[in-house]
Design a protein around this motif. Structure first.
Motif, PDB file in Angstrom:
ATOM      1  N   VAL A 152      -8.303  28.681 -40.269  1.00  0.00           N
ATOM      2  CA  VAL A 152      -8.223  29.359 -38.947  1.00  0.00           C
ATOM      3  C   VAL A 152      -8.544  29.314 -37.527  1.00  0.00           C
ATOM      4  O   VAL A 152      -9.226  28.191 -37.381  1.00  0.00           O
ATOM      5  N   GLY A 153      -7.947  30.479 -36.980  1.00  0.00           N
ATOM      6  CA  GLY A 153      -7.671  29.726 -35.274  1.00  0.00           C
ATOM      7  C   GLY A 153      -6.934  29.685 -34.911  1.00  0.00           C
ATOM      8  O   GLY A 153      -6.648  28.698 -33.871  1.00  0.00           O
ATOM      9  N   CYS A 154      -6.067  28.720 -35.456  1.00  0.00           N
ATOM     10  CA  CYS A 154      -4.194  28.538 -35.324  1.00  0.00           C
ATOM     11  C   CYS A 154      -3.848  29.307 -34.914  1.00  0.00           C
ATOM     12  O   CYS A 154      -3.633  30.152 -36.187  1.00  0.00           O
ATOM     13  N   GLU A 155      -2.539  29.353 -34.330  1.00  0.00           N
ATOM     14  CA  GLU A 155      -1.770  29.732 -33.779  1.00  0.00           C
ATOM     15  C   GLU A 155      -0.753  30.094 -34.776  1.00  0.00           C
ATOM     16  O   GLU A 155      -0.305  29.309 -34.818  1.00  0.00           O
ATOM     17  N   VAL A 156      -0.036  30.895 -35.075  1.00  0.00           N
ATOM     18  CA  VAL A 156       1.184  30.940 -35.982  1.00  0.00           C
ATOM     19  C   VAL A 156       2.286  31.421 -36.054  1.00  0.00           C
ATOM     20  O   VAL A 156       2.221  32.504 -34.865  1.00  0.00           O
ATOM     21  N   LEU A 157       3.950  31.666 -36.135  1.00  0.00           N
ATOM     22  CA  LEU A 157       4.501  32.471 -36.549  1.00  0.00           C
ATOM     23  C   LEU A 157       5.574  32.716 -37.216  1.00  0.00           C
ATOM     24  O   LEU A 157       5.161  32.015 -38.475  1.00  0.00           O
ATOM     25  N   GLY A 158       5.389  33.759 -37.256  1.00  0.00           N
ATOM     26  CA  GLY A 158       5.872  34.184 -39.113  1.00  0.00           C
ATOM     27  C   GLY A 158       6.310  35.275 -39.413  1.00  0.00           C
ATOM     28  O   GLY A 158       6.636  36.191 -37.967  1.00  0.00           O
ATOM     29  N   ARG A 159       7.805  35.596 -39.957  1.00  0.00           N
ATOM     30  CA  ARG A 159       8.893  36.764 -40.402  1.00  0.00           C
ATOM     31  C   ARG A 159       7.766  37.926 -41.676  1.00  0.00           C
ATOM     32  O   ARG A 159       7.681  37.484 -41.957  1.00  0.00           O
ATOM     33  N   VAL A 160       7.778  38.998 -40.992  1.00  0.00           N
ATOM     34  CA  VAL A 160       7.428  39.897 -41.701  1.00  0.00           C
ATOM     35  C   VAL A 160       8.826  40.328 -42.359  1.00  0.00           C
ATOM     36  O   VAL A 160       9.451  40.822 -42.703  1.00  0.00           O
ATOM     37  N   VAL A 161       7.682  40.424 -44.191  1.00  0.00           N
ATOM     38  CA  VAL A 161       8.926  40.655 -45.232  1.00  0.00           C
ATOM     39  C   VAL A 161       8.796  41.710 -45.810  1.00  0.00           C
ATOM     40  O   VAL A 161      10.327  42.109 -46.035  1.00  0.00           O
TER      41      VAL A 161
ATOM     42  N   MET B 219       6.046  30.547 -40.386  1.00  0.00           N
ATOM     43  CA  MET B 219       7.206  29.497 -40.818  1.00  0.00           C
ATOM     44  C   MET B 219       6.776  28.529 -39.459  1.00  0.00           C
ATOM     45  O   MET B 219       7.943  27.407 -39.750  1.00  0.00           O
ATOM     46  N   MET B 220       5.872  28.954 -38.551  1.00  0.00           N
ATOM     47  CA  MET B 220       5.556  28.064 -37.721  1.00  0.00           C
ATOM     48  C   MET B 220       3.520  28.192 -37.632  1.00  0.00           C
ATOM     49  O   MET B 220       3.164  28.806 -37.342  1.00  0.00           O
ATOM     50  N   VAL B 221       2.847  26.648 -37.133  1.00  0.00           N
ATOM     51  CA  VAL B 221       1.411  26.547 -37.141  1.00  0.00           C
ATOM     52  C   VAL B 221       1.708  25.539 -35.578  1.00  0.00           C
ATOM     53  O   VAL B 221       2.070  24.789 -35.456  1.00  0.00           O
ATOM     54  N   GLY B 222       1.435  26.519 -34.833  1.00  0.00           N
ATOM     55  CA  GLY B 222       0.496  26.185 -33.468  1.00  0.00           C
ATOM     56  C   GLY B 222       2.389  25.852 -32.850  1.00  0.00           C
ATOM     57  O   GLY B 222       3.532  26.684 -33.198  1.00  0.00           O
ATOM     58  N   PRO B 223       2.591  24.363 -32.968  1.00  0.00           N
ATOM     59  CA  PRO B 223       4.321  23.828 -32.245  1.00  0.00           C
ATOM     60  C   PRO B 223       4.472  23.308 -33.451  1.00  0.00           C
ATOM     61  O   PRO B 223       6.021  22.521 -32.521  1.00  0.00           O
ATOM     62  N   VAL B 224       4.182  23.004 -34.428  1.00  0.00           N
ATOM     63  CA  VAL B 224       5.093  22.356 -35.278  1.00  0.00           C
ATOM     64  C   VAL B 224       5.914  23.538 -37.045  1.00  0.00           C
ATOM     65  O   VAL B 224       4.807  24.118 -37.413  1.00  0.00           O
ATOM     66  N   PRO B 225       7.038  23.045 -36.899  1.00  0.00           N
ATOM     67  CA  PRO B 225       7.644  24.014 -37.920  1.00  0.00           C
ATOM     68  C   PRO B 225       6.806  23.727 -39.435  1.00  0.00           C
ATOM     69  O   PRO B 225       6.978  22.946 -39.415  1.00  0.00           O
TER      70      PRO B 225
ATOM     71  N   ILE C 200       6.879  37.555 -35.464  1.00  0.00           N
ATOM     72  CA  ILE C 200       5.576  38.003 -34.775  1.00  0.00           C
ATOM     73  C   ILE C 200       4.507  36.710 -34.417  1.00  0.00           C
ATOM     74  O   ILE C 200       4.437  35.678 -35.249  1.00  0.00           O
ATOM     75  N   ARG C 201       3.677  36.521 -33.508  1.00  0.00           N
ATOM     76  CA  ARG C 201       3.228  35.810 -33.316  1.00  0.00           C
ATOM     77  C   ARG C 201       1.763  36.119 -32.956  1.00  0.00           C
ATOM     78  O   ARG C 201       1.521  37.159 -32.995  1.00  0.00           O
ATOM     79  N   ALA C 202       0.964  35.131 -34.389  1.00  0.00           N
ATOM     80  CA  ALA C 202      -0.868  36.014 -34.571  1.00  0.00           C
ATOM     81  C   ALA C 202      -1.869  34.752 -34.870  1.00  0.00           C
ATOM     82  O   ALA C 202      -1.389  33.220 -34.804  1.00  0.00           O
ATOM     83  N   GLU C 203      -2.630  35.148 -35.123  1.00  0.00           N
ATOM     84  CA  GLU C 203      -4.100  34.165 -35.386  1.00  0.00           C
ATOM     85  C   GLU C 203      -4.238  34.186 -36.262  1.00  0.00           C
ATOM     86  O   GLU C 203      -4.800  35.615 -36.790  1.00  0.00           O
TER      87      GLU C 203
END
Length: 200
Positions: free
Chosen positions: A79-88, A100-106, A140-143
């Motif tokens: 909770v509170g971290c930024e993530v990067l993901g693909r809309v499926v 796909m990615m949590v903060g700077p870590v894949p 997308i980038r989300a929290e």
């Protein structure tokens, strides 16, 4: 292949450098004189060799800026971290996202997230239409706002820097944001609705 510069993990839509200083290489694209990442990986620079027999990328004597895919590391959303993901997939009430990615870590494997329609924008939530915010395939980038249930994390894109960072048009071209709510295909000039993220 020689590289120069600091090694930096980048996400799709992240600004990498000036097109007048570098050639755009694999995993990048050019928009408005800037080079951006189109994939998740590490920012790399290939210096010119001065050999005219080399490929097109190095024939201009400018360094080539490219993105190299990394071997994934293990990361877990919190909770509170930024993530990067693909809309499926999407439905009128929510969008399912493969994180796909949590903060700077894949991530080593995809975690499932969900952006509910009420968590897309901070204002005028009752007027939000899912199909005008995201499409399957968008990055997308989300929290992370909640651990959700056993099947998915709850995500939010209400902040200006959150939303779509990479999308392709129906013709398969990489689109560019033209406003907070629209992206355009630079080839066909077609406009599509999206909840765009502020890029830096």
């Amino acid at each position: 292949m020689s590289t120069a510069g600091q090694t930096v993990v980048v996400t799709p839509g992240r600004r990498l450098g000036l097109a007048q200083e570098y050639e755009s290489g694999i995993g990048t694209y050019v928009r408005n004189g800037m080079i951006y990442s189109s994939i998740l990986g590490t920012r790399k620079i290939k210096e010119p060799t001065g050999d005219s027999t080399n490929d097109k990328e190095t024939s201009t004597n400018k360094p080539v800026l490219y993105v190299e895919r990394d071997n994934a590391k293990f990361a877990i959303p919190v909770v509170g971290c930024e993530v990067l993901g693909r809309v499926v997939r999407i439905n009128p009430r929510a969008a399912s996202v493969a994180i796909m990615m949590v903060g700077p870590v894949p991530c080593q494997e995809d975690f499932l997230g969900m952006v509910r329609v009420q968590d897309i924008r901070a204002t005028e939530k009752d007027t939000v239409v899912m199909v005008e915010s995201f499409k399957p395939g968008d990055i997308i980038r989300a929290e992370v706002i909640s651990l959700g249930d056993q099947r998915s994390y709850f995500l939010s894109t209400t902040k200006n820097e959150h939303g779509v960072v990479f999308a392709q048009s129906s013709d398969g071209n990489t689109m560019v944001p033209v406003s907070w709510e629209e992206m355009q295909d630079p080839e066909t000039l077609a406009i599509e609705k999206r909840k765009c993220a502020k890029t830096f």
